[in-house]
Design a protein around this motif. Structure first.
Motif, PDB file in Angstrom:
ATOM      1  N   SER A 225       0.630  -1.324  -0.039  1.00 51.23           N
ATOM      2  CA  SER A 225       0.049  -0.072   0.155  1.00 51.23           C
ATOM      3  C   SER A 225       0.915   1.039   0.003  1.00 51.23           C
ATOM      4  CB  SER A 225      -1.024  -0.159   1.353  1.00 51.23           C
ATOM      5  OG  SER A 225      -1.733   1.247   1.312  1.00 51.23           O
TER       6      SER A 225
ATOM      7  N   ASP B   9      -0.693   3.991   1.132  1.00 48.29           N
ATOM      8  CA  ASP B   9      -1.693   4.953   1.637  1.00 48.29           C
ATOM      9  C   ASP B   9      -1.680   4.303   2.913  1.00 48.29           C
ATOM     10  OD1 ASP B   9      -3.612   6.351   2.920  1.00 48.29           O
ATOM     11  OD2 ASP B   9      -4.879   6.381   0.990  1.00 48.29           O
TER      12      ASP B   9
ATOM     13  N   GLY C  51       5.427  10.677   1.781  1.00 44.46           N
ATOM     14  CA  GLY C  51       4.935   9.582   2.466  1.00 44.46           C
ATOM     15  C   GLY C  51       5.863   9.361   3.956  1.00 44.46           C
TER      16      GLY C  51
END
Length: 482
Positions: free
Chosen positions: A40, A42, A62
C-alpha cells in the motif's frame, strides 16, 4: 492504493535483495524474513501483513506517514530514509534510493516468476475502453489479469502487476503518462508482447506543448516491447501513421483502406453496432459490439487484432466483443424522468468530447424525437491551447445539431462562446462557472428539458460532473413538466 500480492506473500529479505536496498531492523532485532501479503502507498489502508511504501511525492511525503502505518498494524516499510522520531518503534524497513523505482523493480521481478504474455495499451483517448475490449476477447480462451480502475500510473501499473495471480496466462496493462520518460519506464517494467497506441490527442498539451511531443511520449511504449513483438497503431491517426518506427513493423487498425485490420459496412442497431472487418484478405461479417460510437469500433478493432495475433479462433473473438461491458462512468445510457441520459463523466479531452457528441447525435437521431442537449464541462491539462480547444468543442456541438447547452466550470464561457460561433442562440445556452455548485446546473436543467430530449453529460474527472446527474435523480419528479 493497496493491492493483494498475487502469489500470497513476499518477505522483506526478498524485497531488499530485489530492490538492492538496505535491510534494517528498527527498534531491535526482529525477523528479517518477515512476510507481507499486501502493498500500500496509503497509510490509511495499512494493516497487519502490509508493506507500506513511503513515496516522497511532489505534494505529499509518505515518510511523514510511516508512524501512522505502524500504528495501523504494519511492520514492513519500504522507504528512502528512516525518520529519526520512529527509531524507538519496532519494525523492518528496506531503505532504497527511490521508493517508486523500487516498487517497479519488485513488480518486474514478480512478473518474471510467471509464464504469461502481456498486452500494453497507451494513447490519448480510449485506453481503458480498449483495455476492457481486449480483456473481454482474451477471457474467452485465456485466464486474464487486467489493470483495474486508475492503476495505470508509474506506481499504479506496477502495483497492478503485483496483484496478478500465478495462473495468469495473459495480462492487459494500461499505461498513462503526463511527461516524457513515463511510458518508457512502464514499458521496460512490463516488457509487453503486444503494444497498442490508440490515438494521439491534445491531453497533456500543458506539459508537452504539441501533439508531436505527445506522440513521441506515447511511442516510448516500444522501448520495452519484446523483440519480435507486435505494435498495433491507429492507422487513421495522422501522427501515428507516419511515425518512424525502428525495429518493429507496425500493424495498423482503423477505417482507412491502408489499414491491416479495417472496419467497413458499419450499421448502428439501437444500442449496438454491427460492422464487418477486413484483414489478411479475409472478411469477417456481422461483428457485434454492445455499444455505439466510432471510438468504440476502434477499441473493438484493436481487441480483434490482439485475438488474431494470439491465435484465437474467430468465433471466440466475436463472442468476446459481443460480451464487452462498459466500465465506470463511460457512456452509460439510461432513461430518467422522460429524457435519455448519456453519462460519460469519467474524463474528457477535445477528442473524446467530439466522440461523445457523435454518440449523442446518433442516439437523438435514432429516437426520432426530442433535442440534442448537453452539459459540457472543463477539460484539463490543455495548457495555452485550453481556451481555443474549449471554444472549438462548443462550436462542434452547435454544428452537430445541438439545441440546448449547459456549460460547467471555469471554461464555461469559452465553450458557450464557441457554441454561439457555431450558430446557437444565447437564449439556449446556460452557463455555470462555479464547479463547486453542481446544483446550479442541475436546477437549470430541470426546467428547459422536455420529454424525449437526449442529454449528454461530459467533463474531465476533476469536474465531477456526475454530481449534476445526482441532483437530477434526486429531483426527477420535477423533470419534463413543461
Amino acid at each position: 492504493m493497496k493491492v493483494n500480492v498475487g502469489c500470497n506473500e513476499l518477505t522483506m529479505a526478498e524485497l531488499a535483495r530485489i530492490c538492492k536496498g538496505v535491510l534494517c531492523c528498527v527498534g531491535g532485532e526482529t525477523n528479517k524474513d518477515l512476510p507481507f501479503r499486501f502493498v500500500s502507498t496509503d497509510s490509511r489502508e495499512t494493516s497487519a501483513e502490509t508493506l507500506f511504501v513511503a513515496i516522497d511525492g511532489a505534494k505529499v511525503d509518505g515518510h511523514n506517514y510511516i508512524g501512522a502505518a505502524l500504528s495501523s498494524g504494519s511492520e514492513c516499510i519500504l522507504c528512502e530514509r528512516i525518520p529519526d522520531v520512529l527509531t524507538d518503534r519496532k519494525y523492518v524497513a528496506v531503505v532504497v534510493e527511490d521508493s517508486l523505482r523500487a516498487v517497479g523493480e519488485l513488480a518486474k521481478a514478480y512478473d518474471r516468476r510467471t509464464s504469461h504474455r502481456k498486452v500494453a495499451i497507451t494513447g490519448s483517448v480510449g485506453k481503458t475502453t480498449t483495455k476492457e475490449f481486449v480483456a473481454a476477447v482474451l477471457s474467452e480462451s485465456l485466464r486474464v489479469h487486467k489493470t483495474e480502475g486508475n492503476y495505470n500510473s508509474n506506481i499504479g501499473m506496477p502495483l497492478s502487476m503485483l496483484s496478478m495471480s500465478r495462473d495468469t496466462e495473459v495480462s492487459v496493462l494500461e499505461m498513462g503518462m503526463s511527461d516524457f520518460g513515463e511510458i518508457e519506464y512502464l514499458s521496460r517494467i512490463a516488457e509487453p508482447d503486444i503494444a497498442i497506441v490508440t490515438c494521439i490527442g491534445s491531453s497533456h498539451m500543458e506539459y508537452l506543448g504539441s501533439r508531436e511531443n505527445i506522440c513521441r511520449a506515447k511511442m516510448e511504449i516500444t522501448r520495452g516491447l519484446k523483440k519480435g513483438g507486435t505494435l498495433l497503431l491507429n492507422g487513421d491517426d495522422d501522427l501515428l501513421r507516419h511515425y518512424p518506427v525502428m525495429d518493429f513493423a507496425p500493424v495498423y487498425v482503423g477505417f482507412g483502406e491502408n489499414c491491416d485490420f479495417r472496419a467497413v459496412n458499419v450499421r448502428p442497431l439501437g444500442a449496438r453496432t454491427v460492422f464487418d472487418i477486413c484483414y489478411r484478405g479475409k472478411v469477417v461479417e456481422n461483428v457485434i459490439i454492445p455499444t455505439i460510437g466510432k471510438h468504440n469500433i476502434y477499441a473493438a478493432l484493436f481487441a480483434f487484432a490482439v485475438g488474431v495475433r494470439m491465435n484465437m479462433e474467430i468465433p471466440a473473438i466475436l463472442r468476446g466483443l459481443k460480451n464487452f461491458v462498459p466500465v465506470g462512468m463511460r457512456q452509460n445510457i439510461y432513461g430518467l424522468g422522460g429524457i435519455t441520459v448519456i453519462e460519460d463523466c469519467y474524463n474528457a479531452s477535445p477528442e473524446s468530447m467530439r466522440a461523445a457528441i457523435g454518440v449523442l447525435q446518433q442516439v437523438t437521431m435514432e429516437h426520432g424525437r426530442g433535442r440534442m442537449t448537453a452539459v459540457l464541462g472543463d477539460m484539463y491539462e490543455l495548457g495555452a491551447t485550453s481556451d481555443a480547444l474549449h471554444e472549438a468543442v462548443g462550436t462542434y456541438f452547435a454544428q452537430a445539431g445541438g439545441k440546448c447547452l449547459y456549460t460547467f466550470g471555469k471554461s464555461a464561457d469559452h465553450i458557450a462562446g464557441g457554441a454561439v460561433l457555431g450558430g446557437m442562440l444565447n437564449e439556449n445556452i446556460y452557463r455555470n462557472c462555479d464547479i463547486t455548485r453542481p446544483d446550479i446546473t442541475g436546477e437549470m436543467l430541470l426546467h428547459p428539458l422536455k420529454a424525449g430530449d437526449t442529454l449528454l453529460v461530459k467533463a474531465s474527472r476533476g469536474a465531477a460532473a456526475e454530481r449534476i446527474l445526482s441532483y437530477l435523480k434526486e429531483h426527477s419528479d420535477r423533470l419534463c413538466r413543461s
